[in-house]
Every structure is written in structure tokens, then in C-alpha cells.
Design an enzyme around this catalytic site. Structure first.
Site, PDB file in Angstrom:
ATOM      1  N   GLU A  83       0.842  -1.208   0.000  1.00  0.00           N
ATOM      2  CA  GLU A  83       0.000   0.000   0.000  1.00  0.00           C
ATOM      3  C   GLU A  83       0.876   1.257   0.000  1.00  0.00           C
ATOM      4  O   GLU A  83       0.606   2.221  -0.717  1.00  0.00           O
ATOM      5  CB  GLU A  83      -0.912  -0.011   1.224  1.00  0.00           C
ATOM      6  CG  GLU A  83      -1.754   1.253   1.395  1.00  0.00           C
ATOM      7  CD  GLU A  83      -1.994   1.589   2.850  1.00  0.00           C
ATOM      8  OE1 GLU A  83      -2.320   2.756   3.132  1.00  0.00           O
ATOM      9  OE2 GLU A  83      -1.840   0.695   3.712  1.00  0.00           O
ATOM     10  N   ASP A 122       0.689   3.849  -3.119  1.00  0.00           N
ATOM     11  CA  ASP A 122       0.270   5.230  -2.883  1.00  0.00           C
ATOM     12  C   ASP A 122       1.168   6.200  -3.641  1.00  0.00           C
ATOM     13  O   ASP A 122       0.703   7.168  -4.240  1.00  0.00           O
ATOM     14  CB  ASP A 122       0.301   5.519  -1.382  1.00  0.00           C
ATOM     15  CG  ASP A 122      -0.012   6.964  -1.052  1.00  0.00           C
ATOM     16  OD1 ASP A 122      -1.171   7.383  -1.264  1.00  0.00           O
ATOM     17  OD2 ASP A 122       0.904   7.678  -0.604  1.00  0.00           O
ATOM     18  N   ASP A 171      -7.080   1.208   0.907  1.00  0.00           N
ATOM     19  CA  ASP A 171      -5.761   0.611   1.089  1.00  0.00           C
ATOM     20  C   ASP A 171      -5.512  -0.505   0.068  1.00  0.00           C
ATOM     21  O   ASP A 171      -4.411  -0.630  -0.475  1.00  0.00           O
ATOM     22  CB  ASP A 171      -5.642   0.021   2.501  1.00  0.00           C
ATOM     23  CG  ASP A 171      -5.581   1.080   3.584  1.00  0.00           C
ATOM     24  OD1 ASP A 171      -5.398   2.265   3.248  1.00  0.00           O
ATOM     25  OD2 ASP A 171      -5.734   0.722   4.765  1.00  0.00           O
ATOM     26  N   GLU A 184      -4.536   0.587  -3.440  1.00  0.00           N
ATOM     27  CA  GLU A 184      -3.151   1.064  -3.468  1.00  0.00           C
ATOM     28  C   GLU A 184      -2.166  -0.102  -3.383  1.00  0.00           C
ATOM     29  O   GLU A 184      -1.123  -0.091  -4.054  1.00  0.00           O
ATOM     30  CB  GLU A 184      -2.915   2.048  -2.323  1.00  0.00           C
ATOM     31  CG  GLU A 184      -3.627   3.376  -2.527  1.00  0.00           C
ATOM     32  CD  GLU A 184      -3.451   4.339  -1.379  1.00  0.00           C
ATOM     33  OE1 GLU A 184      -3.673   5.548  -1.585  1.00  0.00           O
ATOM     34  OE2 GLU A 184      -3.104   3.895  -0.252  1.00  0.00           O
TER      35      GLU A 184
END
Length: 223
Positions: free
Chosen positions: A44, A48, A116, A119
Site C-alpha cells: 500500500e 500510494d 488501502d 493502493e
């Protein structure tokens, strides 16, 4: 760690992900409630950053918006809510690996978890396929948001709230810091602050307008 199910592997490939190392994708879909050595948090973190770079590059090349407008749209497009919407559109919730209690509690439909997960999947795809294919994947998944109105023409207070949420900051705090002049021509100064970021002020003939100006000034300085 468990193997990737045939159903989930097919779903990933049909959605556009590159699946080679199945253990990586099991990790990308594993919630901490499973109690396994590895869950999706590291992926994650990586995803991101890939998402942010992809969306910001797209905005820079495809629009003539000023820096503040670019930041406003970026923060809206990569916010937890926007990521969760993408995860819902592709049907990610049924493929998340959760502990029994977490699933019974509805964690599979949690906005934070869905955000989450998308990502972490982006992070896994970056490791499998590299940046260019992952960039195209993100553009496809976010297409309706990129060409739509997400992050455009927001009220300054709404834009600031989205910015705070997208950057995992506390919500803006507005305070009347000064009032001057007679009642028929009063001037209000409002200061808006976000913990550990900064503050900005706006002055107008009404408290509501002063809040709006303060939010706009905050975005100019820190957005």
C-alpha cells in the site's frame, strides 16, 4: 501463506493487473486480521506513491490549471474515498483476505480498507510490470474520475477538508480571531488551522465569507 485462488487470479487478470508471482498478490490482498507474517501495508505504501505520481503527471500534462487547482484535484483523486470508489467498481471487496471476525464486522466494505487495497494492488503491479504498464492501468481505472468533475470547482472549505483527508491530517479548525467596526459594517477575521501544517486568515463582512477566504488562502499557502 495461502495460494492465490483461481477465481481471484482470473479477476485480477481480467481487471488488467499483471499476475506472475502469485505470492505477491496474496500479500497485496491480505488484511492484518489474518495474523499472517505479511499483509498489504508495505505494498500500500508503494502503491500510494505510484498512484500520486501517475495522477499528478496526468493533471500536469492534460490541464492548464494553476498549482493550487492541481493540488486540489490531485488530493481529491487520490483520497481514500476516491480509491475506495475504484475498488468498489472493480469488485475488490470479495477478494480481500480477512480474518473471520473482521469479515463478520463488515471490514470488506470499509472505505479505509478498500482504499488501502487498491493502493496495495497498484504497488504489486508496479513490482510485477514496472511503471509504464502500471501508469496505463491506473489511468484506465481512474478514467471516469479524471475526465469527470472530481476535485473541480469545490467550495474552498470543502476543498480544504478533502485536502486534509487526502493527506491524513486532522480536520480544519476555524476560529473567529477578530471582529471590528459597527454592526452595520462589521468586519470578521477568521483563522483556519490544521495541526502540524499551519494556519491562514481571511477577512470579510460576514463570518461565513471570512471562513471561505481563509480556506482559500490556506490552500494557496500549503496546498
Amino acid at each position: 501463506m495461502s495460494k492465490l485462488s483461481t477465481q481471484t487470479a482470473s479477476w485480477l487478470r481480467d481487471t488488467g493487473f499483471t499476475v506472475e508471482d502469485e505470492a505477491l498478490w496474496v500479500e497485496a490482498l491480505t488484511h492484518g486480521s489474518m495474523g499472517e507474517e505479511r499483509d498489504y501495508q508495505r505494498l500500500e505504501f508503494l502503491g500510494d506513491r505510484v498512484l500520486g505520481l501517475t495522477i499528478s503527471t496526468w493533471l500536469f500534462r492534460r490541464t492548464d490549471d494553476a498549482e493550487g487547482q492541481l493540488a486540489q484535484r490531485l488530493n481529491a483523486l487520490v483520497s481514500k474515498a476516491a480509491c475506495a470508489d475504484v475498488a468498489r467498481r472493480i469488485g475488490a471487496s470479495e477478494h480481500i483476505r480477512l480474518g473471520k471476525q473482521a469479515r463478520d464486522d463488515g471490514t470488506a466494505t470499509s472505505e479505509n480498507v478498500l482504499g488501502d487495497i487498491i493502493e496495495s494492488l497498484i504497488g504489486a503491479n508496479y513490482l510485477e510490470a514496472g511503471f509504464d504498464p502500471t501508469r496505463e492501468l491506473v489511468r484506465n481505472l481512474w478514467e471516469q474520475d479524471l475526465v469527470g468533475t472530481t476535485g473541480r470547482s469545490k467550495h474552498p472549505k470543502s476543498a480544504l477538508q478533502e485536502w486534509a483527508a487526502g493527506n491524513q491530517r486532522k480536520m480544519p479548525h476555524y476560529e473567529l480571531s477578530d471582529r471590528s467596526g459597527p454592526d452595520h459594517a462589521a468586519k470578521f477575521t477568521v483563522t483556519v488551522s490544521i495541526h502540524n501544517v499551519g494556519e491562514a486568515s481571511g477577512t470579510a463582512s460576514s463570518k461565513h465569507e471570512a471562513e471561505k477566504l481563509a480556506a482559500r488562502e490556506f490552500m494557496k499557502q500549503y496546498g
